[in-house]
Design a protein around this motif. Structure first.
Motif, PDB file in Angstrom:
ATOM      1  N   THR A 169      60.706  67.439  -3.856  1.00 17.20           N
ATOM      2  CA  THR A 169      61.626  67.779  -5.062  1.00 17.20           C
ATOM      3  C   THR A 169      62.955  68.124  -4.358  1.00 17.20           C
ATOM      4  O   THR A 169      63.997  68.050  -5.318  1.00 17.20           O
ATOM      5  N   ASP A 170      63.102  68.252  -3.029  1.00 14.61           N
ATOM      6  CA  ASP A 170      64.420  68.473  -2.460  1.00 14.61           C
ATOM      7  C   ASP A 170      65.385  67.219  -2.175  1.00 14.61           C
ATOM      8  O   ASP A 170      66.314  67.088  -1.883  1.00 14.61           O
ATOM      9  N   TRP A 171      64.560  66.130  -2.300  1.00 15.06           N
ATOM     10  CA  TRP A 171      65.076  64.861  -1.990  1.00 15.06           C
ATOM     11  C   TRP A 171      65.114  63.747  -2.944  1.00 15.06           C
ATOM     12  O   TRP A 171      64.717  62.682  -2.869  1.00 15.06           O
ATOM     13  N   THR A 172      65.504  64.187  -4.190  1.00 14.20           N
ATOM     14  CA  THR A 172      65.480  63.177  -5.238  1.00 14.20           C
ATOM     15  C   THR A 172      66.626  62.165  -5.089  1.00 14.20           C
ATOM     16  O   THR A 172      66.637  61.075  -5.927  1.00 14.20           O
ATOM     17  N   GLU A 173      67.707  62.464  -4.387  1.00 12.74           N
ATOM     18  CA  GLU A 173      68.660  61.618  -4.014  1.00 12.74           C
ATOM     19  C   GLU A 173      68.327  60.426  -2.979  1.00 12.74           C
ATOM     20  O   GLU A 173      69.240  59.461  -2.674  1.00 12.74           O
ATOM     21  N   ALA A 174      67.131  60.569  -2.580  1.00 12.83           N
ATOM     22  CA  ALA A 174      66.968  59.355  -1.451  1.00 12.83           C
ATOM     23  C   ALA A 174      66.245  58.568  -2.084  1.00 12.83           C
ATOM     24  O   ALA A 174      65.027  58.532  -2.609  1.00 12.83           O
ATOM     25  N   ARG A 175      66.618  57.311  -1.697  1.00 18.46           N
ATOM     26  CA  ARG A 175      66.073  56.113  -2.379  1.00 18.46           C
ATOM     27  C   ARG A 175      64.786  55.678  -1.704  1.00 18.46           C
ATOM     28  O   ARG A 175      63.876  55.425  -2.448  1.00 18.46           O
ATOM     29  N   LYS A 176      64.494  55.869  -0.321  1.00 21.55           N
ATOM     30  CA  LYS A 176      63.146  55.734   0.254  1.00 21.55           C
ATOM     31  C   LYS A 176      62.999  56.891   1.147  1.00 21.55           C
ATOM     32  O   LYS A 176      63.808  57.347   1.777  1.00 21.55           O
ATOM     33  N   ILE A 177      61.626  56.919   1.392  1.00 23.33           N
ATOM     34  CA  ILE A 177      61.405  58.293   2.369  1.00 23.33           C
ATOM     35  C   ILE A 177      60.283  57.450   3.272  1.00 23.33           C
ATOM     36  O   ILE A 177      59.512  57.004   3.097  1.00 23.33           O
ATOM     37  N   VAL A 178      60.675  57.737   4.528  1.00 23.57           N
ATOM     38  CA  VAL A 178      59.708  57.145   5.661  1.00 23.57           C
ATOM     39  C   VAL A 178      59.360  58.414   6.657  1.00 23.57           C
ATOM     40  O   VAL A 178      60.086  59.215   7.093  1.00 23.57           O
ATOM     41  N   PHE A 179      57.840  58.307   6.571  1.00 24.70           N
ATOM     42  CA  PHE A 179      57.138  59.511   7.216  1.00 24.70           C
ATOM     43  C   PHE A 179      56.760  59.070   8.635  1.00 24.70           C
ATOM     44  O   PHE A 179      56.178  57.985   8.843  1.00 24.70           O
ATOM     45  N   CYS A 180      57.277  59.710   9.637  1.00 24.67           N
ATOM     46  CA  CYS A 180      57.437  59.663  10.972  1.00 24.67           C
ATOM     47  C   CYS A 180      56.897  60.887  11.568  1.00 24.67           C
ATOM     48  O   CYS A 180      57.573  61.325  12.752  1.00 24.67           O
ATOM     49  N   GLU A 181      55.877  61.449  11.237  1.00 27.34           N
ATOM     50  CA  GLU A 181      55.774  63.001  11.370  1.00 27.34           C
ATOM     51  C   GLU A 181      54.461  63.189  12.564  1.00 27.34           C
ATOM     52  O   GLU A 181      53.951  64.273  12.465  1.00 27.34           O
ATOM     53  N   GLY A 182      53.912  62.189  13.159  1.00 26.15           N
ATOM     54  CA  GLY A 182      53.036  62.206  14.113  1.00 26.15           C
ATOM     55  C   GLY A 182      51.707  62.419  13.757  1.00 26.15           C
ATOM     56  O   GLY A 182      51.439  61.918  12.488  1.00 26.15           O
ATOM     57  N   TYR A 183      51.056  63.412  14.385  1.00 25.63           N
ATOM     58  CA  TYR A 183      49.427  63.606  13.861  1.00 25.63           C
ATOM     59  C   TYR A 183      49.657  64.272  12.626  1.00 25.63           C
ATOM     60  O   TYR A 183      48.413  64.441  11.883  1.00 25.63           O
ATOM     61  N   ARG A 184      50.524  65.187  12.197  1.00 25.11           N
ATOM     62  CA  ARG A 184      50.858  65.705  11.009  1.00 25.11           C
ATOM     63  C   ARG A 184      50.554  64.944   9.591  1.00 25.11           C
ATOM     64  O   ARG A 184      50.646  65.336   8.428  1.00 25.11           O
ATOM     65  N   VAL A 185      50.458  63.541   9.936  1.00 21.89           N
ATOM     66  CA  VAL A 185      50.429  62.748   8.972  1.00 21.89           C
ATOM     67  C   VAL A 185      48.777  62.999   8.107  1.00 21.89           C
ATOM     68  O   VAL A 185      48.874  62.519   7.031  1.00 21.89           O
ATOM     69  N   LEU A 186      47.992  63.613   9.050  1.00 18.68           N
ATOM     70  CA  LEU A 186      46.923  63.950   8.277  1.00 18.68           C
ATOM     71  C   LEU A 186      46.756  64.691   6.982  1.00 18.68           C
ATOM     72  O   LEU A 186      46.117  64.649   6.226  1.00 18.68           O
ATOM     73  N   GLU A 187      48.068  65.527   6.883  1.00 16.01           N
ATOM     74  CA  GLU A 187      48.190  66.377   5.952  1.00 16.01           C
ATOM     75  C   GLU A 187      49.156  65.577   4.811  1.00 16.01           C
ATOM     76  O   GLU A 187      49.529  66.337   3.668  1.00 16.01           O
ATOM     77  N   ASN A 188      49.495  64.555   4.945  1.00 19.88           N
ATOM     78  CA  ASN A 188      50.567  63.857   4.056  1.00 19.88           C
ATOM     79  C   ASN A 188      49.555  63.438   2.703  1.00 19.88           C
ATOM     80  O   ASN A 188      48.666  62.783   2.967  1.00 19.88           O
ATOM     81  N   PRO A 189      50.268  63.618   1.684  1.00 21.67           N
ATOM     82  CA  PRO A 189      49.533  63.362   0.444  1.00 21.67           C
ATOM     83  C   PRO A 189      49.408  61.926   0.190  1.00 21.67           C
ATOM     84  O   PRO A 189      48.639  61.590  -0.836  1.00 21.67           O
TER      85      PRO A 189
END
Length: 333
Positions: A169-189
């Motif tokens: 909800t903090d990033w409505t102005e971002a056209r695309k979001i790229v997840f590069c979060e390492g092993y915490r991707v396991l918690e990515n919805p």
């Protein structure tokens, strides 16, 4: 408006961010400095001859070219060297392994990296215990801490950095979001369902080590001021335990050292590699939400492969060019 929000500033996020900037994209990097980040403790060894059979991975030549070009340009801009060539001694564990090295030196691709063989006495003079000798090869090393520092400094100066955790909800102005979060991707919805297999690794910073690099599966790399790094372990359970006594003992037990003075342990580090079950990275666009993208899963070979796959990811994000099949998240049904 932001073209791309990069979530995570490890090796993957930092590399992708700078390539996007070079292409004139409006970006923001969001990072929370969470513990257990693999990029913060990685030794940065780039070994073109993998495992006990000295196999050359797919795309290795292209990977090396991309890494030299990318990290070389970052280094030139800062006036510092962050990626360099080194000599690595591959200590033979058996006669069969030594014979395999000799046989493979007849292949031109192998000879591109393999240089010679050192005798047991030669190795002993260097500080290694190697009854069967060692193969001498070309390898490379990325200075992870320096690269990440230079990257963060540049991103902050360019107003492309924000501290904090990701909230959609903090990033409505971002056209695309790229997840590069390492092993915490396991918690990515969006991407947590993918077959990631994180592995914790431990390394030691020691004094009184050898002055050259060597490996028998457990490696040692010289540092400045008579110090060296040694590692690494693999653990798929209790990965957030931090440094362990068992990990330290395993590294010390397996190190092929023949030194008169026992190395003194200065620091004991650990991090969690974002590995995958099929050992290939996982990149691409979410099947149902095209706003969400993933650039992750490089495991222990990030220093070798991230710039190569970042170039492909860039081409997908900006030009719509398909990813290599072995890394595309669509390989999983």
């Amino acid at each position: 408006m932001i073209d791309f929000l990069i979530v995570g500033h490890g090796l993957a996020g930092a590399t992708l961010a700078h390539l996007l900037l070079e292409r004139g994209q409006r970006i923001m990097v969001l990072d929370k400095k969470l513990p257990h980040c693999a990029s913060q403790v990685a030794a940065g060894l780039v070994n073109p001859l993998i495992g006990p059979k000295f196999n050359i991975p797919e795309h290795m030549e292209d990977c090396l070219t991309q890494s030299m070009n990318f990290f070389g340009s970052i280094g030139e801009e800062s006036g510092q060297t962050i990626y360099r060539e080194l000599v690595l001694h591959r200590i033979f564990g058996s006669e069969k392994q030594r014979d395999l090295w000799v046989e493979k030196t007849k292949l031109s691709a192998f000879g591109r990296f393999a240089q010679s063989i050192k005798t047991s006495k030669d190795c002993e003079k260097l500080g290694f215990e190697a009854p069967l000798g060692a193969g001498v090869q070309r390898a490379y090393r990325l200075d992870f801490p320096l690269f990440l520092k230079l990257s963060e400094d540049k991103l902050r100066q360019s107003d492309c950095w924000q501290d904090g955790a990701f909230e959609e909800t903090d990033w409505t102005e971002a056209r695309k979001i790229v997840f590069c979060e390492g092993y915490r991707v396991l918690e990515n919805p969006w991407f947590g369902y993918l077959p990631f297999a994180p592995a914790q690794g431990e390394i030691l910073l020691m004094s009184n080590g050898p002055c050259v690099a060597g490996s028998n599966g457990t490696w040692v790399l010289p540092e400045n001021q008579n110090k060296c790094l040694a590692g690494a372990t693999w653990k798929h359970e209790d990965i957030e335990s931090g440094p362990t006594e068992s990990g330290k003992n395993k590294i010390l037990k397996d190190l092929p050292l023949s030194l008169n003075d026992e190395p003194e342990i200065i620091e004991h580090r650990s991090g969690i590699r974002p590995s995958t079950r099929d050992r290939a990275p996982i990149l691409g666009i979410h099947r149902e939400n095209e706003r969400m993208l993933l650039f992750n899963g490089f495991g222990s070979r990030g220093a070798s492969t991230v710039p190569f796959y970042a170039k492909h990811m860039l081409n997908l994000m900006i030009d719509g060019v398909s990813l290599p099949e072995e890394a595309d998240l669509n390989r999983f049904k």
